[in-house]
Design a protein around this motif. Structure first.
Motif, PDB file in Angstrom:
ATOM      1  N   LEU A 110      13.559  12.821  10.201  1.00 34.72           N
ATOM      2  CA  LEU A 110      12.903  13.417  11.364  1.00 34.72           C
ATOM      3  C   LEU A 110      11.856  12.500  12.004  1.00 34.72           C
ATOM      4  CD1 LEU A 110      12.397  17.002   9.898  1.00 34.72           C
ATOM      5  CD2 LEU A 110      14.246  16.196  11.381  1.00 34.72           C
ATOM      6  N   VAL A 111      11.397  11.492  11.278  1.00 33.75           N
ATOM      7  CA  VAL A 111      10.404  10.565  11.832  1.00 33.75           C
ATOM      8  C   VAL A 111      11.153   9.508  12.641  1.00 33.75           C
ATOM      9  CG1 VAL A 111       8.561   8.924  11.300  1.00 33.75           C
ATOM     10  CG2 VAL A 111       8.876  10.932   9.850  1.00 33.75           C
ATOM     11  N   ALA A 163       2.410   9.457   8.961  1.00 36.29           N
ATOM     12  CA  ALA A 163       3.422  10.446   8.569  1.00 36.29           C
ATOM     13  C   ALA A 163       4.243   9.908   7.395  1.00 36.29           C
ATOM     14  CB  ALA A 163       4.329  10.778   9.758  1.00 36.29           C
ATOM     15  N   CYS A 164       4.635   8.631   7.470  1.00 44.63           N
ATOM     16  CA  CYS A 164       5.412   8.035   6.378  1.00 44.63           C
ATOM     17  C   CYS A 164       4.587   7.955   5.097  1.00 44.63           C
ATOM     18  CB  CYS A 164       5.923   6.656   6.781  1.00 44.63           C
ATOM     19  SG  CYS A 164       7.273   6.725   7.983  1.00 44.63           S
ATOM     20  N   MET A 165       3.299   7.628   5.217  1.00 41.17           N
ATOM     21  CA  MET A 165       2.421   7.578   4.039  1.00 41.17           C
ATOM     22  C   MET A 165       2.308   8.957   3.403  1.00 41.17           C
ATOM     23  SD  MET A 165       1.087   4.574   3.330  1.00 41.17           S
ATOM     24  CE  MET A 165       0.462   3.056   3.994  1.00 41.17           C
ATOM     25  N   LEU A 166       2.144   9.991   4.231  1.00 39.00           N
ATOM     26  CA  LEU A 166       2.040  11.355   3.705  1.00 39.00           C
ATOM     27  C   LEU A 166       3.337  11.761   3.008  1.00 39.00           C
ATOM     28  CD1 LEU A 166       0.542  14.051   3.404  1.00 39.00           C
ATOM     29  CD2 LEU A 166       1.465  14.693   5.644  1.00 39.00           C
ATOM     30  N   LEU A 201       0.826  -1.201   0.000  1.00 38.17           N
ATOM     31  CA  LEU A 201       0.000   0.000   0.000  1.00 38.17           C
ATOM     32  C   LEU A 201       0.868   1.262   0.000  1.00 38.17           C
ATOM     33  CD1 LEU A 201      -2.855   1.187   0.136  1.00 38.17           C
ATOM     34  CD2 LEU A 201      -2.693   1.069   2.635  1.00 38.17           C
ATOM     35  N   MET A 202       2.019   1.198   0.686  1.00 36.80           N
ATOM     36  CA  MET A 202       2.933   2.352   0.688  1.00 36.80           C
ATOM     37  C   MET A 202       3.423   2.651  -0.724  1.00 36.80           C
ATOM     38  SD  MET A 202       5.139   1.527   4.126  1.00 36.80           S
ATOM     39  CE  MET A 202       6.404   2.661   3.670  1.00 36.80           C
ATOM     40  N   VAL A 203       3.743   1.615  -1.489  1.00 39.85           N
ATOM     41  CA  VAL A 203       4.184   1.804  -2.875  1.00 39.85           C
ATOM     42  C   VAL A 203       3.033   2.359  -3.714  1.00 39.85           C
ATOM     43  CG1 VAL A 203       5.094   0.651  -4.927  1.00 39.85           C
ATOM     44  CG2 VAL A 203       5.949   0.021  -2.665  1.00 39.85           C
TER      45      VAL A 203
END
Length: 197
Positions: free
Chosen positions: A116-117, A156-159, A71-73
């Motif tokens: 930063l995450v 946050a990573c998805m955004l 889903l991230m891809v």
């Protein structure tokens, strides 16, 4: 259907050997084209690293299963589509290289923002265990080796990945449009071969 640019040309071993000479010739004759070719090739180099790193990010740092990692891809790919359409609208049918500048700035910001995450840093033992589970089972999600990240970190990573994709489309489309429009009709294929090489 487009007519052949060089109907008399034949593909042989010399065709592939001519790519470096073609690149050198382009570098001498057209510095801007050569720089754009390098920028576009460099973009795909970074893109290849980012796509493979997305799998490691999801599985080894966010504790996601295979479906969530895929889903991230997909989110990144959606961002590429949005960025490509947006820069296409802003270009208004013209080649506008300047539009790639906001794209590269956003690319750098997005890549830097992963720093930063606060993400899980897997140990070598955890990485080895995840590899072993992947080899043993087609669905290793039953065992959670890597701690699952908080929803805020996952979102946050998805955004960031969506914005990274948007920046990618914004950056690459003007460069590709330039590569398609600038060379003479009989040189387009050679230029594309050089870029891909």
């Amino acid at each position: 259907r487009h007519p052949s640019a060089g109907p008399a040309r034949r593909i042989g071993i010399g065709t592939f050997a001519s790519v470096p000479a073609s690149m050198a010739d382009d570098m001498r004759k057209n510095q801007l084209m050569f720089r754009i070719m390098l920028a576009y090739a460099g973009f795909w180099f970074v893109g290849g690293i980012v796509l493979t790193s997305s799998n490691a990010l999801g599985r080894l740092q966010l504790g996601l299963n295979n479906v969530e990692t895929s889903l991230m891809v997909a989110v990144t790919s959606s961002g590429i589509a949005v960025g490509s359409m947006l820069v296409g609208k802003l270009s208004r049918g013209k080649v506008r290289l300047g539009l790639s500048i906001p794209g590269v700035i956003l690319l750098i910001i997005c890549l830097g923002s992963f720093y930063l995450v606060p993400l899980h840093s897997p140990s070598p033992a955890e990485i080895e265990l995840v590899k072993q589970l992947n080899e043993l089972s087609s669905d290793p999600s039953g065992m959670q080796v890597i701690p699952r990240a908080l929803p805020s970190k996952r979102y946050a990573c998805m955004l960031i990945l969506f914005l990274l994709g948007t920046a990618s489309g914004f950056y690459s489309v003007p460069l590709l449009a330039f590569i398609q429009a600038r060379p003479s009709q009989n040189r387009k294929g050679q230029i594309f071969a050089a870029v891909n090489w």
